[in-house]
Scaffold this motif. Structure first.
Motif: not given
Length: 340
Positions: A7-35
């Motif tokens: 949307x025309x206003x989307x860029x001005x209102x976009x921002x960064x965030x952290x997610x411990x849940x996403x970090x944990x999900x990413x870790x689960x995927x990494x550990x489920x595979x060979x390194x």
């Protein structure tokens, strides 16, 4: 391809965030595979056996984790956008996940199976309270495999946000989003290409988007929920460079530059290959804010680095002279693996 049309206003209102849940999900995927990443080998070796034992002991855990690691469509209850900005807590995210109805969980898992590149069934999806069981699994994985080194992970993630916020302030969103993932790219003046795989476009409304870094070395996904901003999860710059319990090679501190300006200041100068704040450096190096602040003052007075204010943060980066000094002496240009 999947496009995110803003949307025309989307860029001005976009921002960064952290997610411990996403970090944990990413870790689960990494550990489920060979390194496959050299810089993750030691960390993966310490955690892999315990994680695999968890999978072998519980069909629900194994089925969910293996599906997440081999599908183009992550289950909906695992991709809820974080609601707390940079201060999002795991408990708030787990509470949201646990409330998802069983019917919604099953329907999204069916979609995940349909979009998997491996053969899966849902024979493991028995009983009830699927979302609550998922939340408890994520809590346990967080406590055992993520929380011990969350301070250093968080510092890495905040550092990525700092870097991209600086690009945003100087050059705008297209430059800030450059190379967030292997497939994402800016297309035109108001569109982000999220994936080169077939799929429906998404319309990003006036509330904008969230951009959420994780320390996993690869993979990106889109988080969606009714009435909430879309969130793009992406691998942070330098992800996997130093996992829990790892220490830098002490031989590097014996380089001539360390003998010239001191090991502590040399370490900070090396870390500033990427801009960082005082608190990020303190977390990465395991030093106090006062110690790091003192070293930064000396380095700035010597014109080896400069500081810039980005929002509420003061970001330090090396000058040309600092670059030359940091790269000088034996060990520069060595063949050791470095994250990109």
């Amino acid at each position: 391809m999947v496009l995110l049309r803003l949307d025309s206003l989307a860029l001005s209102r976009s921002r960064f965030a952290l997610s411990p849940f996403a970090e944990t999900l990413s870790t689960m995927i990494v550990l489920s595979r060979p390194c496959t990443e050299p810089w993750l080998t030691a960390w993966h070796a310490r955690h892999h056996a315990a994680f695999r034992a968890r999978l072998d002991a519980d069909p629900f855990t194994r089925g969910l984790v293996m599906l997440c690691g081999s599908t183009k469509y992550l289950p909906d209850h695992l991709v809820l956008p974080p609601s707390g900005g940079m201060g999002t807590t795991l408990e708030s995210e787990l509470g949201e996940v646990a409330r998802v109805p069983d019917t919604a969980v099953r329907n999204s898992l069916v979609q995940s199976v349909a979009h998997s590149w491996e053969n899966h069934t849902l024979d493991w999806l028995t009983g009830h309270a699927h979302a609550a069981r998922t939340a408890e699994l994520v809590r346990e994985v967080w406590q055992e495999h993520v929380a011990p080194d969350w301070p250093s992970r968080r510092a890495l993630l905040e550092r990525d946000v700092t870097y991209r916020a600086g690009l945003l302030a100087a050059h705008g969103w297209p430059r800030a989003l450059h190379q967030m993932s292997r497939r994402s790219a800016w297309v035109g003046s108001d569109t982000i290409r999220f994936s080169d795989r077939p799929g429906p476009d998404r319309m990003v409304g006036p509330d904008g988007m969230l951009f959420v870094p994780v320390s996993g070395p690869r993979g990106a996904w889109l988080c969606e929920a009714p009435g909430r901003p879309h969130a793009l999860v992406y691998p942070a710059r330098g992800a996997g460079g130093q996992a829990e319990g790892e220490r830098r090679d002490p031989a590097r501190s014996e380089r001539p530059v360390a003998r010239l300006i001191g090991a502590g200041r040399a370490a900070i100068l090396r870390e500033l290959e990427r801009p960082a704040t005082t608190s990020e450096l303190a977390a990465l190096l395991g030093q106090s804010l006062g110690t790091v602040g003192g070293h930064l003052a000396v380095l700035r007075e010597a014109e080896l680095l400069v500081s810039t204010r980005v929002g509420r943060r003061v970001v330090y980066q090396r000058t040309a002279l600092g670059d030359l000094l940091a790269d000088a002496g034996p060990g520069s240009g060595s063949s050791e693996s470095k994250p990109t």
